[in-house]
Design a protein around this motif. Structure first.
Motif, short mmCIF file in Angstrom:
data_model
loop_
_atom_site.label_atom_id
_atom_site.label_comp_id
_atom_site.label_asym_id
_atom_site.label_seq_id
_atom_site.Cartn_x
_atom_site.Cartn_y
_atom_site.Cartn_z
N ASP A 32 -5.27 -4.12 15.32
CA ASP A 32 -3.98 -4.60 14.84
C ASP A 32 -3.77 -6.07 15.18
OD1 ASP A 32 -2.95 -2.39 13.55
OD2 ASP A 32 -1.86 -1.62 15.29
N LYS A 67 -7.94 1.65 1.69
CA LYS A 67 -7.42 1.18 0.39
C LYS A 67 -7.84 -0.26 0.10
CE LYS A 67 -5.08 5.04 0.07
NZ LYS A 67 -5.51 6.06 -0.85
N LEU A 68 -7.31 -1.19 0.93
CA LEU A 68 -7.43 -2.61 0.61
C LEU A 68 -8.87 -3.11 0.70
CD1 LEU A 68 -4.24 -3.56 2.58
CD2 LEU A 68 -4.54 -3.99 0.13
N GLN A 101 -12.14 2.53 7.91
CA GLN A 101 -10.72 2.66 8.30
C GLN A 101 -10.36 1.61 9.36
OE1 GLN A 101 -8.35 4.72 7.14
NE2 GLN A 101 -9.11 6.81 6.88
N ALA A 127 -21.56 -0.41 -1.46
CA ALA A 127 -20.97 0.24 -2.63
C ALA A 127 -19.51 0.62 -2.40
CB ALA A 127 -21.78 1.48 -3.01
N LYS A 128 -19.16 0.88 -1.16
CA LYS A 128 -17.82 1.36 -0.88
C LYS A 128 -16.81 0.24 -0.68
CE LYS A 128 -19.19 5.72 1.39
NZ LYS A 128 -18.46 6.75 0.63
N SER A 147 -4.86 -4.53 6.70
CA SER A 147 -3.46 -4.15 6.45
C SER A 147 -2.51 -4.81 7.43
CB SER A 147 -3.31 -2.62 6.50
OG SER A 147 -3.51 -2.16 7.82
N GLU A 202 -15.02 5.94 9.49
CA GLU A 202 -14.28 5.36 10.62
C GLU A 202 -14.37 3.84 10.64
OE1 GLU A 202 -14.64 9.11 13.77
OE2 GLU A 202 -16.10 7.48 13.82
N VAL A 243 0.88 -1.17 0.00
CA VAL A 243 0.00 0.00 0.00
C VAL A 243 0.91 1.22 0.00
CG1 VAL A 243 -1.79 1.28 1.21
CG2 VAL A 243 -1.79 -1.22 1.27
N GLU A 270 -9.72 -1.42 7.61
CA GLU A 270 -8.42 -1.32 6.92
C GLU A 270 -7.28 -1.68 7.88
OE1 GLU A 270 -8.22 -0.52 3.66
OE2 GLU A 270 -6.07 -0.21 3.41
N TYR A 271 -7.43 -1.31 9.16
CA TYR A 271 -6.44 -1.72 10.17
C TYR A 271 -6.28 -3.24 10.17
CZ TYR A 271 -5.20 2.42 13.00
OH TYR A 271 -4.66 3.59 13.45
N GLU A 302 -9.57 7.03 1.57
CA GLU A 302 -8.59 6.99 2.66
C GLU A 302 -8.25 5.54 3.01
OE1 GLU A 302 -6.95 9.52 4.56
OE2 GLU A 302 -7.53 10.64 2.76
#
Lengths: 336, 336, 336, 336
Positions: free
Chosen positions: D195, D69-70, D219, D260-261, D226, D216, D40, D222-223, D67
């Protein structure tokens, strides 16, 4: 119901009290802090509390109708004073200023802030080394090494440190270098962290949740107290709302209402509370007049270049003016 | 874009300006107030504003990027002063206190409040005669007869009146007896009422909606100004939130932010803002320090017996103390 | 307490009932609608309601503990059916579709929408001629002339009209051309307007306030009913929140809860509720399954060119698909 | 920017890619999950991505403006399918039902729920053994022993387990007994926990925060991704609002917008979303029609006697009806 035990009570007397209270049908939590021993008894049955109050070993007994108990002002009327040593005390009757950058960035930065604080007789520096960030890809702070450097420079200059702790496993490592642990808004109901901080023998500043109720904030404080730590500071830092003209809505209503509900000190974070540098002073002064026991705000030698929160950070010139004006406002308030 | 016209401009010059502006593709609204004549031109095309600015009859021209125009501080930097006659002026540089009961209840009540206000040099009395009530079965106020009595007693004593207007058809009847019309939170986007108050030649105090944004409040004020009335006061009165510990969340962030956005005076209603009598003083003082140009609050000879809002109403003793303290706080603030 | 009177009751009998109820210490509001005569009695004293129930002329008597009375399902269990004539009925057991543009724009536009509705057997067209707009400089609708054109074209084609009324003075003029008056979110507590619509003999669709509680919505409906009009439809249209990913938060919780509290029909406005064209279908289908008695949404021949609300407006192709799917979903729901 | 690497890429090729990307001035995070290896890259400079895309070892490259990504659907269009083994799969195209009590209370309770689920072909049981509670004095769950019992009984019956994890130190102990880890609303921004769950090789159901934004929530996911774990399920569970008629406002807008997101599955918790047993069915059906990939709800043999959340828990009879109706609704939805 809170039963305060006499200091150094022999086990058999304590066991007898426990037995009697449980016999009424109450659930009892034993609480032992550095300041005292308490039994918190929860139950519904109505009975004459003098029957327990007269037992040998009971120093005091109170009914507390609030959901939170030990932090309630219905039980303890006198305000809690938190002594950080070297004459630095947080609590009603003091006005505590805590200032510093959002993130600890470098040795040079710390030196500059420390110099600024000393020049203005500010005794507590804020600064994050573990940063909760919405995105996993953002700067997450300098970590423990940053904290050690932060501590060394402050310690040399007689400045106390407040910094955020994010998880249980950090507490032990951070303990020697921290004067006040900060629990951030996102962790305000991280109950395991609160439990663990109850066991740590350092003061804790507890921020209200992003949409936290006062009741939740007070219950979170009760977690810490009931797990052994009486040194708790509450912090109003703005709540989330529909209004987009600022980052949060600083809820100053919370100040006098919290002060009436609890004996714990209440401070205000105007930087997060409005999120706009130009208005940090206005909101800080308003916080003082609403009755806050202190203010925690963000300052940086060059806010435009701060790693985080620059848009709500004042520079040293603004900070100096702010400090002077807050002190004048506090003086007026205490003259009332 | 705001084009201020010269006073007493001949029609043909004005027509020429209108023609030129429309030729660029802008939509123009003509605004005529007691203080001046303006053209508000809305459009997207970029052009050199000097081409209009140099036309005969143009006194001044400004681009205003805000959605609201005439009330923007980007256009008019000097704060608006609203003269209620007899030396009573509302606006930056003054500190206006408006106090009185939620509802006008009786002649005797008005006399007592007037006496209290006079004794404390307060020049503006609030009191509702048309009451918006959630339930159709609740007390809706004494109406026009109550207003006439209210006016007579205040007028005799040199006290100005602020009272709520709920609908267009009341304006004409109320006009002779009112010094400031109040628009309540529930009517903050009642655009027909705003339009009609734009035509009335009396000052208007406009409360923020129950969950109104600052943008909406400013646009509501633009309705009044663009319809002919420049005498507008904005009022922060608390917003609705998830927190149940108080009636509303008094959003003092709004005070400095509104003051920066508009030249209109901004006052605060702490009574509705927190809804709890014990904390009205704290929040009033906070409002002063946040930069408010005044405070409007509820007081009653016997709050416990008030027809409405008793739980947020202070008695005269509390009111007197509040007035003194607010004045000291304002004095400190203006010394900064 | 609601006392339903017998039809055509002689005055002396009614006076006797009033006298008896007042003697107990209750405040009484007389309510006369096209459907019946009622006395709403408010008081706290406990007494045997049979003492009133047995009086000559009393058809029925009920205690209602809710703050709202006549619209409560505790009093009237059977759902209200609102007959718009020509076989168009709104209420539980029907599924009412109301579709059309945000603003009425032109004769051609109306023709196209009417054609689309007819082709899909939709009987009620929405369209605004008086538009509440945040900015005074925005398009405020075609006004009464637009309404007359709207009515003529719909009437010829057997389509009923729902359109927003913004103030009391518009009611009389609009009356001949309207089948359902809509009260918008901003006017949901415009009590004078509600009172006046209570006197008008046309159905009223009442939208929930921008941050309105269900209690406030129900009380607003009580205003209309208690002033003489039983034909009320409630509408959930999204509430304001901190979430910026969509215009509002469509609160479908409100649907089953309102249906349990009141006998009035409850419909949903997904267009305002989410504010994003792509998701209007999903939210409409969800509304059907939550138990809505109908859906009101925005459609336009070319949403991209609509005068207002284009971003939340579906085109005719999307609308046709939506109608078919909603009907299938409603069919499934009623099979349960 | 996401750079997907070829499987089993030699280190030197990977180093070369890293070097090239960093040379452009991008910050790179290496992500290794069970499904693939990704880089990333975050930066602002504009460049031709083909220059990186053509490097040996790059399987695919995409710019992602979000903001997060994956987890973005702009990168991965195909919906994520999460295989819990034995034919139990969560993801678009399936409809997953997860049901069970708020708290695991006893062996007998688990047996009864398991029996109910088996009779209705439900394959996933929810049940808390570590309970986040506002008050430190409330029941905090049966803990690890409860989990072992829960696992044994479910495992014997082919039922998968979802249960809440509250802190990092619990993960290792819980791992053998859990099929899906649940992260509660209060921990939705507990970044250390996220994490750590990124490193655990078990699926994670992530609840939206009490006042969490969609951004939020995404995101937070995403934590997890990732940090190495692609198996993430998002859950809408109601947001905090001013409305007191129900516990939360179930925000079904979130369902189609999240779908959709992101490519992750989205499920709904109607029990917490409305908090009232009588309306759980309506809101569940609405969730299905809004496009949810599943529903998680609370059921108990005797809701009145449940240790926690009884007021929002349905009994088995209600649960059975709910399951049948949800399946019919899902069938209709997929026929569209």
């Amino acid at each position: 119901m809170i039963i305060q035990l006499q200091q150094g009570l022999p086990d058999n007397l304590k066991e007898n009290i426990l037995k009697q209270v449980k016999a009424i049908g109450y659930k009892v939590t034993e609480v032992k802090t550095q300041e005292g021993d308490y039994l918190v008894a929860i139950g519904k049955k109505d009975f004459d509390i003098r029957s327990i109050g007269q037992l040998p070993g009971v120093a005091d007994i109170h009914r507390v109708s609030d959901e939170y108990k030990l932090i309630s002002r219905k039980w303890r009327v006198a305000p809690t004073q938190i002594d950080l040593c070297d004459g630095v005390v947080i609590g009603e009757g003091q006005f505590s200023i805590m200032a510093g950058p959002c993130s600890i960035e470098s040795e040079r930065q710390i030196e500059l802030v420390v110099e600024h604080l000393k020049a203005n007789q500010v005794k507590i520096m804020r600064g994050g080394v573990f940063k909760p960030r919405s995105s996993p890809y953002a700067f997450r702070g300098m970590g423990l090494d940053g904290l050690k450097m932060f501590h060394e420079l402050c310690n040399e200059n007689g400045i106390k440190i407040i910094t955020e702790v994010m998880q249980v496993s950090q507490i032990e490592d951070m303990l020697p270098y921290v004067d006040v642990f900060q629990v951030g808004a996102r962790n305000s109901q991280n109950f395991n962290l609160l439990d663990a901080l109850g066991e740590a023998q350092k003061p804790v500043l507890l921020k209200r949740g992003i949409s936290g109720t006062l009741e939740e904030l007070l219950q979170a404080a009760e977690y810490i107290f009931s797990n052994g730590n009486e040194k708790i500071i509450l912090c109003e830092r703005g709540i989330r709302s529909y209004e987009n003209a600022y980052r949060n809505v600083l809820d100053l209503n919370a100040v006098p209402v919290l002060k009436a509900k609890t004996h714990l000190p209440v401070i205000v974070d105007p930087s997060h509370g409005i999120g706009l540098r130009d208005y940090v002073e206005d909101m800080s002064l308003a916080a003082v007049m609403a009755g806050a026991d202190g203010v925690i705000y963000e300052t940086h030698q060059k806010p435009e270049e701060a790693f985080s929160d620059g848009q709500q950070t004042v520079n040293f010139q603004e900070s100096e003016r702010l400090i002077k004006r807050m002190r004048l406002a506090y003086e007026l308030r205490t003259s009332f």
